[in-house]
Design a protein around this motif. Structure first.
Motif, PDB file in Angstrom:
ATOM      1  N   ILE A 103       0.834  -1.217   0.000  1.00  0.00           N
ATOM      2  CA  ILE A 103       0.000   0.000   0.000  1.00  0.00           C
ATOM      3  C   ILE A 103       0.871   1.270   0.000  1.00  0.00           C
ATOM      4  CG2 ILE A 103      -1.797   1.312   1.222  1.00  0.00           C
ATOM      5  CD1 ILE A 103      -3.040  -1.294   0.540  1.00  0.00           C
ATOM      6  N   PHE A 104       1.642   1.436   1.049  1.00  0.00           N
ATOM      7  CA  PHE A 104       2.366   2.702   1.220  1.00  0.00           C
ATOM      8  C   PHE A 104       3.360   2.972   0.079  1.00  0.00           C
ATOM      9  CE2 PHE A 104       5.573   5.594   2.861  1.00  0.00           C
ATOM     10  CZ  PHE A 104       4.821   6.527   3.555  1.00  0.00           C
ATOM     11  N   GLU A 105       4.246   1.997  -0.148  1.00  0.00           N
ATOM     12  CA  GLU A 105       5.286   2.230  -1.164  1.00  0.00           C
ATOM     13  C   GLU A 105       4.726   2.373  -2.575  1.00  0.00           C
ATOM     14  OE1 GLU A 105       8.173  -0.765  -0.285  1.00  0.00           O
ATOM     15  OE2 GLU A 105       9.205   0.568   1.136  1.00  0.00           O
ATOM     16  N   PRO A 106       3.783   1.521  -2.993  1.00  0.00           N
ATOM     17  CA  PRO A 106       3.245   1.722  -4.346  1.00  0.00           C
ATOM     18  C   PRO A 106       2.617   3.106  -4.537  1.00  0.00           C
ATOM     19  CG  PRO A 106       2.550  -0.405  -3.489  1.00  0.00           C
ATOM     20  CD  PRO A 106       3.256   0.303  -2.372  1.00  0.00           C
ATOM     21  N   ILE A 107       1.963   3.624  -3.504  1.00  0.00           N
ATOM     22  CA  ILE A 107       1.359   4.961  -3.651  1.00  0.00           C
ATOM     23  C   ILE A 107       2.465   6.002  -3.827  1.00  0.00           C
ATOM     24  CG2 ILE A 107       0.012   6.786  -2.521  1.00  0.00           C
ATOM     25  CD1 ILE A 107      -1.608   4.644  -1.112  1.00  0.00           C
ATOM     26  N   VAL A 108       3.473   5.942  -2.956  1.00  0.00           N
ATOM     27  CA  VAL A 108       4.544   6.948  -3.021  1.00  0.00           C
ATOM     28  C   VAL A 108       5.263   6.854  -4.368  1.00  0.00           C
ATOM     29  CG1 VAL A 108       6.710   7.722  -1.975  1.00  0.00           C
ATOM     30  CG2 VAL A 108       4.815   7.009  -0.513  1.00  0.00           C
ATOM     31  N   ARG A 109       5.489   5.606  -4.825  1.00  0.00           N
ATOM     32  CA  ARG A 109       6.211   5.423  -6.097  1.00  0.00           C
ATOM     33  C   ARG A 109       5.414   5.917  -7.295  1.00  0.00           C
ATOM     34  NH1 ARG A 109       8.069   0.373  -4.386  1.00  0.00           N
ATOM     35  NH2 ARG A 109       6.316  -0.598  -5.450  1.00  0.00           N
ATOM     36  N   SER A 110       4.081   5.866  -7.202  1.00  0.00           N
ATOM     37  CA  SER A 110       3.319   6.232  -8.397  1.00  0.00           C
ATOM     38  C   SER A 110       3.033   7.730  -8.494  1.00  0.00           C
ATOM     39  CB  SER A 110       2.025   5.417  -8.483  1.00  0.00           C
ATOM     40  OG  SER A 110       1.326   5.555  -7.285  1.00  0.00           O
ATOM     41  N   ILE A 111       3.564   8.503  -7.559  1.00  0.00           N
ATOM     42  CA  ILE A 111       3.416   9.962  -7.680  1.00  0.00           C
ATOM     43  C   ILE A 111       4.445  10.448  -8.705  1.00  0.00           C
ATOM     44  CG2 ILE A 111       3.583  12.182  -6.465  1.00  0.00           C
ATOM     45  CD1 ILE A 111       1.220  10.251  -5.603  1.00  0.00           C
TER      46      ILE A 111
END
Ligand SMILES: Nc1ncnc2c1ncn2[C@@H]1O[C@H](COP(=O)(O)OP(=O)(O)OP(=O)(O)O)[C@@H](O)[C@H]1O
Ligand SMILES: [Mg+2]
Length: 456
Positions: free
Chosen positions: A368-376
């Motif tokens: 959850i956390f990392e995929p969101i940050v990476r997709s910004i």
């Protein structure tokens, strides 16, 4: 490091009386700085490259960082230092040293405030005329002075959140024995914190640390807060920056209420019947919910054993922050941490019910956390801090799912959030100014119109 004749680099601990007494150099050329004295907590070699021989008001724009700044009596400027930004305040030596030490002590006590970098004395112009000493602090990233939050008309409930954050900061300062003496919105910086605000102390000039504060001292600080906030709100009202229906005096009184409620919950003695002993656990849960950990509490029973008295002894803020950090290594602010932990707990319920808390937390970070940050997208990375972005995405996903009555997948929620919300936000890690008028407004401590921001 630049060779700077006469420059003295002092590391803590320092005997202040011994420094600043080196012989002055005769008429140094432009970059030579006379007998400059730097007292610093960490070595920032780049400090020596800054033009200390020039009055802060006249610093070349190449050194300066255009970021919103609050109102101040002293000259305060932001400058670039080794890839970061520092705040520099010209003041007297006594004040600079006092404030530097106060900020260091507060940092050790884990109270949110700006981080002190150095005190610099012995500044002179190339012709040898003395210049004021400076206090250097690290610019608090993603922070906004309250006036910059008013670049659009501020809604009343946002204002209330701002005041709640200020009350919480004051409670935390008072708990560690810090008497502020100049509580005001302009001496506070605000960072977004999961829909609310987190407040940081910026001006510790008038502050003092005591083993404990008396009720009189706390009430006096609170009264200063009320009067200053009322004045600041009147200014904003005059400038047309808050809704007319906001009453400055009534709003300023909110801080008293908010502060007193919190203080009572944190420190007051509570008595109840023995059969109501569940109230011990309830009190502790309420304190945790407010973001405080109880390190010690005193429980006494009356001689006949029928009544219990409970008093939390030492309370520490950052309950959710610490739990999130322990489980995931993510360093967020309190409300952000609370929000992320809620999501993590429901993730554990739904996806990994049988797993250990630590393992489940690890899976939540990677799915959850990392995929969101990476997709910004990279170019939008400066808009908000990562924890705030994740909070906003999770919120956006929830609203979208409610609206469309379906489970919106994470990837779709991120895309929709980026396209419809994030793209339209102004950069908060470094608000760049696009117009000269805005720069002038800023330099004069004025308020920025929205058009002053590059991306709007
Ligand atoms: N480290 C920092 N990070 C971000 N902003 C800062 C920092 N230091 C100072 N500022 C900004 O500069 C403004 C003025 O700083 P400060 O309040 O210390 O000056 P002052 O002249 O002592 O104020 P006063 O008029 O209250 O005595 C603050 O309101 C804040 O907006
Ligand atoms: Mg100030």
């Amino acid at each position: 490091m630049t060779d700077a004749p006469g420059a003295q680099w002092n590391h803590e601990p320092t005997d202040f009386d011994q420094i600043g007494k080196l012989p002055r150099q005769a008429a140094p050329p432009a970059r030579v700085m006379g007998s400059l004295n730097i007292t610093a907590a960490t070595a920032d070699p780049g400090l020596l490259d800054l033009p200390w021989h020039i009055k802060l008001e006249e610093w070349p724009s190449a050194n300066l960082a255009a970021l919103p700044r609050g109102i101040s009596r002293h000259v305060v400027r932001f400058a670039h230092l080794d890839g970061s930004v520092i705040a520099i305040k010209e003041t007297s030596e006594h004040v600079a040293r006092h404030e530097y030490h106060m900020l260091r002590k507060l940092a050790r006590l884990d109270v949110p405030g700006v981080e002190p970098v150095a005190v610099i004395t012995g500044r002179t112009t190339p012709t040898g005329a003395p210049l004021d000493p400076v206090l250097v602090t690290r610019h608090l990233k993603f922070s906004l002075p309250y006036r910059a939050l008013f670049s659009q008309k501020l809604r009343r409930d946002t204002l209330t959140r701002l005041i709640d954050a200020q009350a919480l900061l004051l409670v935390r300062l008072h708990l560690v024995g810090f008497y502020w003496g100049d509580v005001s919105l302009s001496n506070t910086l605000f960072r977004r914190d999961a829909g609310a605000f987190a407040a940081y102390l910026v001006d510790a000039e008038t502050g003092e640390l005591y083993p404990d504060l008396s009720t009189g001292q706390r009430e006096y600080d609170l009264e200063i807060a009320r009067v200053n906030i009322a004045g600041e709100l009147m200014d904003l009202l005059e400038g047309g920056l808050i809704e007319e229906k906001v009453d400055p005096v009534a709003t300023s009184e909110l801080i008293m209420e908010s502060y007193r409620r919190l203080w009572a919950e944190l420190t007051e003695k509570e008595s109840f019947e023995l059969e109501d002993r569940w109230r011990v656990g309830a009190r502790i849960r309420r304190l945790n919910e407010l973001g405080f950990d109880v390190e010690e509490y005193a429980i006494k029973t009356t001689p006949d054993g029928s009544t219990i008295q409970l008093q939390p002894k030492v309370v520490d803020a950052g309950h959710h922050q610490r739990r999130l950090l322990r489980l995931t290594g993510i360093d967020a602010q309190e409300n952000q941490a609370r929000r992320l932990l809620n999501d993590m707990d429901s993730f554990r319920n739904d996806v990994t019910p049988a797993k250990d808390e630590e393992i489940s937390a690890h899976e939540w970070v990677s799915s959850i956390f990392e995929p969101i940050v990476r997709s910004i997208p990279h170019e939008l990375g400066g808009k908000l801090e990562p924890a705030e972005v994740v909070h906003e995405v999770l919120e956006h996903r929830w609203y979208k799912s409610q609206q469309e009555e379906r489970n919106v997948p994470l990837a779709e929620a991120v895309q929709s959030y980026v396209d419809t919300i994030l793209r339209y936000r102004r950069d908060e890690d470094a608000i760049m100014l696009s117009t000269d008028t805005a720069t002038i407004a800023l330099l004069e401590g004025g308020v920025l119109p929205d058009s002053a921001y590059d991306d709007e």
